[in-house]
Design an enzyme around this catalytic site. Structure first.
Site, PDB file in Angstrom:
ATOM      1  N   ALA A   1       0.741  -1.145  -0.056  1.00  0.00           N
ATOM      2  CA  ALA A   1       0.071  -0.113  -0.173  1.00  0.00           C
ATOM      3  C   ALA A   1       0.925   1.237   0.021  1.00  0.00           C
ATOM      4  O   ALA A   1       0.663   2.152  -0.916  1.00  0.00           O
ATOM      5  CB  ALA A   1      -0.887  -0.004   1.220  1.00  0.00           C
ATOM      6  N   GLU A   2       1.856   1.295   0.993  1.00  0.00           N
ATOM      7  CA  GLU A   2       2.598   2.539   0.940  1.00  0.00           C
ATOM      8  C   GLU A   2       3.398   2.536  -0.190  1.00  0.00           C
ATOM      9  O   GLU A   2       3.608   4.022  -0.708  1.00  0.00           O
ATOM     10  CB  GLU A   2       3.451   2.549   2.278  1.00  0.00           C
ATOM     11  CG  GLU A   2       2.700   2.275   3.522  1.00  0.00           C
ATOM     12  CD  GLU A   2       2.580   0.695   3.871  1.00  0.00           C
ATOM     13  OE1 GLU A   2       2.220   0.740   4.797  1.00  0.00           O
ATOM     14  OE2 GLU A   2       3.002   0.037   3.025  1.00  0.00           O
TER      15      GLU A   2
ATOM     16  N   ASN B   1       2.390   1.665  -3.079  1.00  0.00           N
ATOM     17  CA  ASN B   1       1.495   2.485  -4.253  1.00  0.00           C
ATOM     18  C   ASN B   1       1.446   3.962  -4.077  1.00  0.00           C
ATOM     19  O   ASN B   1       1.423   4.620  -5.332  1.00  0.00           O
ATOM     20  CB  ASN B   1       0.074   1.872  -3.807  1.00  0.00           C
ATOM     21  CG  ASN B   1      -0.181   0.498  -4.326  1.00  0.00           C
ATOM     22  OD1 ASN B   1       0.541   0.037  -5.101  1.00  0.00           O
ATOM     23  ND2 ASN B   1      -1.078  -0.395  -3.881  1.00  0.00           N
TER      24      ASN B   1
ATOM     25  N   ARG C   1      -5.589  -4.097   8.339  1.00  0.00           N
ATOM     26  CA  ARG C   1      -5.275  -5.606   7.972  1.00  0.00           C
ATOM     27  C   ARG C   1      -5.330  -6.357   9.169  1.00  0.00           C
ATOM     28  O   ARG C   1      -4.401  -6.809  10.015  1.00  0.00           O
ATOM     29  CB  ARG C   1      -3.829  -5.749   7.281  1.00  0.00           C
ATOM     30  CG  ARG C   1      -3.382  -4.750   6.051  1.00  0.00           C
ATOM     31  CD  ARG C   1      -4.316  -5.145   4.986  1.00  0.00           C
ATOM     32  NE  ARG C   1      -3.877  -4.473   3.617  1.00  0.00           N
ATOM     33  CZ  ARG C   1      -4.316  -3.278   3.311  1.00  0.00           C
ATOM     34  NH1 ARG C   1      -5.380  -2.635   4.109  1.00  0.00           N
ATOM     35  NH2 ARG C   1      -3.858  -2.870   2.334  1.00  0.00           N
TER      36      ARG C   1
ATOM     37  N   ALA D   1      -7.297   2.109  -4.561  1.00  0.00           N
ATOM     38  CA  ALA D   1      -8.216   3.306  -4.621  1.00  0.00           C
ATOM     39  C   ALA D   1      -7.791   4.162  -3.478  1.00  0.00           C
ATOM     40  O   ALA D   1      -7.561   5.438  -3.580  1.00  0.00           O
ATOM     41  CB  ALA D   1      -9.670   3.086  -4.710  1.00  0.00           C
TER      42      ALA D   1
ATOM     43  N   ASP E   1      -5.228   4.189  -1.597  1.00  0.00           N
ATOM     44  CA  ASP E   1      -3.808   4.850  -1.881  1.00  0.00           C
ATOM     45  C   ASP E   1      -3.710   6.092  -2.812  1.00  0.00           C
ATOM     46  O   ASP E   1      -3.091   6.788  -2.605  1.00  0.00           O
ATOM     47  CB  ASP E   1      -2.806   3.764  -2.384  1.00  0.00           C
ATOM     48  CG  ASP E   1      -2.790   2.466  -1.151  1.00  0.00           C
ATOM     49  OD1 ASP E   1      -3.073   2.706  -0.054  1.00  0.00           O
ATOM     50  OD2 ASP E   1      -2.800   1.271  -1.577  1.00  0.00           O
TER      51      ASP E   1
END
Length: 320
Positions: A36-37, A39, A169, A260, A262
């Site tokens: 995620a990060e 991204n 998560r 989305a 991110d």
């Protein structure tokens, strides 16, 4: 140092090529990079800003693949180290034709989970304008949580604008109570908090945007909360009393929702770097999120400046 820094765990992701087939039954896979990060870092760079990514991978083929791929996106890897003992985290990802795909993680005991505070303390913060943090990295191990807190403390001490996305998560946490208490505590050290409605329901018991915003505005440092409300856009409230909704963009064909949130974060970050108003920053966040859900990858839909401008023209809107 780069304008933006972020810390996370990059994942060597095996994405199914069999539409709407379970992870157990899928037989064809494509290797890509996830996280995620990461991204956010890729999207920030794609929109023309410098970004440094902090992490740790193994001295293995997956780690080599991850580093090469990060470099191919021109994201800084000065603080991506390799561990001779522990392996690179990896993941299976389902291919769906609509909605959220199933994923399965192999992360416990990974190299990133052994990234220490001593390594984090070596990160040069000179010139950093915005730091993006999320609730994923502190979930992967006690060591990661400690190092995350170390960096967050340094960001506060250096008065660096910090954004925080809860990015829940649950499977990575030992229990839900630990997840809720830790995420809410960490959020209080960020200037801008970026929760979603479902996250609000879990973290503070309500999916009402204003109630979520009010809860996080109690944070010791937080002065702005942007609540992602799906296709409707985002609700914004600030500590000085401003509150408004920035409408989202209509998407006729949602292919994959991964990335989305991110995209929303990187839209906000890059617009603020460019001196745009908060309302324009949230508008950009909505735009990048809308572009991303129309693609199958985790970050394939993130635009270049030209593509973002073309999207705005198509939608008949403009930034301040």
């Amino acid at each position: 140092m780069s304008e933006v820094i972020t810390v996370g765990e990059p994942l060597c992701t095996f994405a199914s090529q069999d539409p709407d087939v379970s992870l157990a039954d899928a037989m064809n896979w494509h290797k890509i990079m996830g996280g995620a990060e990461l991204n956010v870092a890729i999207g920030v760079k794609r929109l023309g800003h410098s970004v440094e990514y902090i992490s740790r991978v193994g001295e293995d083929p997956f780690g080599e693949f991850v580093i090469k791929t990060i470099k191919s996106h021109n994201v800084g890897t000065k603080y991506v180290s390799q561990d001779p003992v522990y392996w690179t985290g990896h993941q299976l990802k389902q291919l769906v034709t609509k909605g959220d795909p199933d994923t399965y993680n192999y992360r416990k005991g990974s190299a990133a989970s052994h990234l220490t505070s001593e390594i984090m303390d070596q990160v040069d913060l000179n010139g950093v304008k915005i730091a993006h943090m999320s609730g994923i990295f502190p979930a992967i191990s006690d060591t990661a949580e400690k190092s995350f807190r170390s960096l967050l403390s340094r960001l506060v001490d250096n008065n660096i604008l910090t954004t925080f996305d809860p990015n829940l998560r649950p499977s990575l946490w030992s229990n839900q109570e630990k997840m809720i208490s830790t995420i809410n505590e960490l959020a209080g050290s960020a200037d801008i908090v970026l929760p979603g409605l479902a996250e609000g329901k879990i973290l503070m018991g309500s999916d009402d945007p204003e109630e979520i915003a009010d809860f996080y505005l109690k944070g010791k440092r937080t002065d702005t909360v942007c609540v992602k409300i799906g296709p409707a856009g985002a609700y914004v409230k600030t500590k000085d009393g401003q509150s408004y909704t920035v409408n989202g963009f209509k998407v006729d064909n949602v292919v994959d929702t991964v990335g989305a949130g991110d995209g929303f974060a990187l839209g906000v970050i890059t617009a603020l770097l460019e001196g745009k108003s908060l309302k324009s920053a949230v508008l950009r966040g909505n735009a990048v999120g809308a572009l991303q859900v129309q693609t199958p990858g985790d970050n394939d839909g993130y635009p270049t400046p030209k593509e973002l401008k073309e999207f705005y023209l198509q939608e008949g809107v403009s930034e301040d």
